[in-house]
Design an enzyme around this catalytic site. Structure first.
Site, short mmCIF file in Angstrom:
data_model
loop_
_atom_site.label_atom_id
_atom_site.label_comp_id
_atom_site.label_asym_id
_atom_site.label_seq_id
_atom_site.Cartn_x
_atom_site.Cartn_y
_atom_site.Cartn_z
N SER A 108 57.21 63.53 73.06
CA SER A 108 57.38 64.81 72.71
C SER A 108 58.79 65.51 72.15
O SER A 108 59.49 64.52 72.29
CB SER A 108 57.27 65.64 74.39
OG SER A 108 57.93 66.69 74.19
N SER A 109 58.69 66.53 71.36
CA SER A 109 60.01 66.67 70.86
C SER A 109 61.03 67.17 71.96
O SER A 109 62.27 67.23 71.69
CB SER A 109 59.86 67.76 70.05
OG SER A 109 59.43 68.83 70.64
N CYS A 110 60.75 67.36 72.90
CA CYS A 110 61.81 67.45 74.17
C CYS A 110 62.25 66.40 74.59
O CYS A 110 63.40 66.55 75.25
CB CYS A 110 61.03 68.24 75.36
SG CYS A 110 60.36 67.40 76.29
N TYR A 137 60.74 64.92 83.22
CA TYR A 137 59.62 64.80 82.14
C TYR A 137 60.00 64.06 80.89
O TYR A 137 59.62 63.08 80.53
CB TYR A 137 59.01 66.08 81.69
CG TYR A 137 57.78 66.09 80.56
CD1 TYR A 137 56.56 65.61 80.79
CD2 TYR A 137 57.95 66.23 79.15
CE1 TYR A 137 55.54 65.38 79.93
CE2 TYR A 137 57.32 66.12 78.18
CZ TYR A 137 55.86 65.61 78.57
OH TYR A 137 54.94 65.54 77.47
N LYS A 141 59.29 60.21 79.18
CA LYS A 141 58.84 59.74 77.92
C LYS A 141 59.80 58.88 77.33
O LYS A 141 59.29 58.16 76.38
CB LYS A 141 58.65 61.21 77.17
CG LYS A 141 57.40 61.93 77.51
CD LYS A 141 56.22 61.37 76.99
CE LYS A 141 54.99 61.96 77.27
NZ LYS A 141 53.80 61.38 77.24
N HIS A 180 52.35 78.14 76.32
CA HIS A 180 53.52 78.23 75.17
C HIS A 180 53.33 79.55 74.41
O HIS A 180 52.13 80.07 74.38
CB HIS A 180 53.51 76.87 74.48
CG HIS A 180 54.14 75.69 75.01
ND1 HIS A 180 55.63 75.57 75.12
CD2 HIS A 180 53.66 74.77 75.77
CE1 HIS A 180 55.68 74.60 75.75
NE2 HIS A 180 54.65 73.82 76.20
P1 GDP Z 1 60.01 76.40 73.91
O1 GDP Z 1 59.56 76.24 72.62
O2 GDP Z 1 60.21 75.60 74.65
O3 GDP Z 1 61.25 77.54 73.97
O4 GDP Z 1 58.60 77.10 74.51
P2 GDP Z 1 57.77 78.51 74.41
O5 GDP Z 1 56.47 78.30 73.31
O6 GDP Z 1 57.18 79.00 75.65
O7 GDP Z 1 58.79 79.69 73.78
C1 GDP Z 1 59.01 79.71 72.38
C2 GDP Z 1 59.76 81.19 72.23
O8 GDP Z 1 58.69 82.14 72.32
C3 GDP Z 1 60.71 81.61 73.18
O9 GDP Z 1 61.75 82.14 72.72
C4 GDP Z 1 59.75 82.49 74.15
O10 GDP Z 1 60.87 83.46 74.38
C5 GDP Z 1 59.19 83.47 72.99
N1 GDP Z 1 57.94 83.93 73.60
C6 GDP Z 1 57.61 85.22 72.83
N2 GDP Z 1 56.56 85.66 73.76
C7 GDP Z 1 56.33 84.59 74.76
C8 GDP Z 1 55.20 84.64 75.38
O11 GDP Z 1 54.35 85.47 75.72
N3 GDP Z 1 55.20 83.39 76.07
C9 GDP Z 1 55.90 82.34 75.92
N4 GDP Z 1 55.69 81.25 76.58
N5 GDP Z 1 56.86 82.32 75.17
C10 GDP Z 1 57.02 83.65 74.32
#
Ligand code: GDP
Length: 312
Positions: A108-110, A137, A141, A180
């Site tokens: 995973s990229s994390c 996690y 990995k 996500h």
């Molecule tokens: P990340 O890539 O680990 O940060 O995971 P996310 O996919 O949950 O979030 C990516 C970005 O999208 C962050 O800046 C969130 O604040 C933004 N974001 C905007 N709206 C949403 C939403 O409804 N759900 C989630 N999960 N992220 C959101």
């Protein structure tokens, strides 16, 4: 892999494993071995050893893992590290002992340091502290890909490790609490369209940048690398470019057909400002992504409507 090869897809019902199954079926592979969680508990070492001894797979895609969003990761870190370590130890060791020809491990990229320069190259692994919310996690990995490398060094076992960027596609999680951003936006815009809502709230400022890979592209890359790559170095799997959350929101609104306003809730976290993998190693091996973001979102939206995910 020949069409008659015995191929085990661990985690075949998940987002990634499901896409690998579709890819292998489309190419005519005839002997795909799968086990549901109820049939085979991958955290049970004796059961896993017995399964490999009986089934004798030749190729293994290790796409089984305990995964979750930021909330699940920070609430249950012990479960995340234990289950992922157990799955990796059991499957990789049984694959080696039973004479598997080749194993593809999915990371995973994390796993990369929180403050990595962008785009993230494979060699940045273990050069800095991890994002604390998913450290358990990520460490599991990292242990898995180190195990694959160690088995190569000590036993000559042919295992390779791929690091996918943010994935999306059919089989995604559309629960607003745990999903996500991409599936969350599909759900939010679709709900707003149906309700005739004047606006949709997107978390954060809209400026963070993220890279999105359709899971069918990941499956294609995994099968490609199973056939073509035998190196010990990790391989990032990404599309090589990112989009801002604001641009993503506009694109999802367009695909869904929502014409209201998009508002930003800056009380919600932005997270890391950018997450983009350097995919030059993969491109140099001759693979190219095939699913443009808009097409991928359109297909995922269709799946969301047809699979009944909207009702869940
Ligand atoms: P990340 O890539 O680990 O940060 O995971 P996310 O996919 O949950 O979030 C990516 C970005 O999208 C962050 O800046 C969130 O604040 C933004 N974001 C905007 N709206 C949403 C939403 O409804 N759900 C989630 N999960 N992220 C959101």
């Amino acid at each position: 892999m020949l069409r008659s090869s015995r191929i085990y897809v661990a985690g075949h019902s998940g987002l990634v494993g499901g896409a690998i199954m579709r890819r292998l079926q489309r190419k005519g592979h005839e002997t795909l071995i799968t086990r549901s969680h109820a049939e085979l508990d991958l955290t049970n070492q004796d059961a896993v050893n017995q399964f490999f001894d009986e089934q004798r797979p030749e190729y293994v895609f290790l796409a089984a893992a305990k995964v979750g969003g930021i909330l699940a990761n920070s609430t249950y870190p012990a479960d995340f590290i234990r289950e992922n370590l157990q799955i990796e130890v059991n499957v990789i060791d049984a694959a080696h002992r039973s004479g598997v020809r080749k194993l593809v491990f999915l990371g995973s990229s994390c796993i990369y340091p929180k403050m990595s320069p962008q785009p993230i190259k494979e060699e940045y692994l273990l050069t800095g502290p991890l994002e604390p919310t998913n450290e358990a996690y990520a460490i599991a990995k990292i242990a898995g890909l180190t195990m694959v490398k160690a088995y190569r060094e000590q036993y000559g076992f042919n295992g390779i490790s791929l690091m996918p960027t943010n994935l999306y596609g059919p089989g995604d999680n559309f629960n607003l609490e745990t999903s996500h951003v991409l599936p969350a936006l599909i759900r939010k815009f679709d709900d707003a369209k149906r309700a005739g809502a004047p606006n949709v709230t997107v978390w954060g400022s809209g400026t963070p940048r993220r890279e999105f890979l359709h899971v069918d592209d990941l499956a294609d890359a995994a099968a490609f690398l199973m056939d073509k790559y035998d190196g010990e170095d990790l391989v990032n799997v990404g599309v090589g470019h990112d989009v801002s959350i604001a641009d993503l929101a506009a694109l999802v609104a367009q695909v869904v057909g929502y014409e209201g306003e998009i508002v930003y809730d800056t009380s919600k976290p932005d997270g890391t400002p950018q997450k983009l993998l350097d995919n030059s190693r993969l491109l140099s091996l001759g693979w190219r992504p095939k699913v443009p973001l808009k097409d991928g979102i359109t297909k995922t939206y269709r799946w969301y409507l047809e699979s009944g995910s909207r009702q869940r």
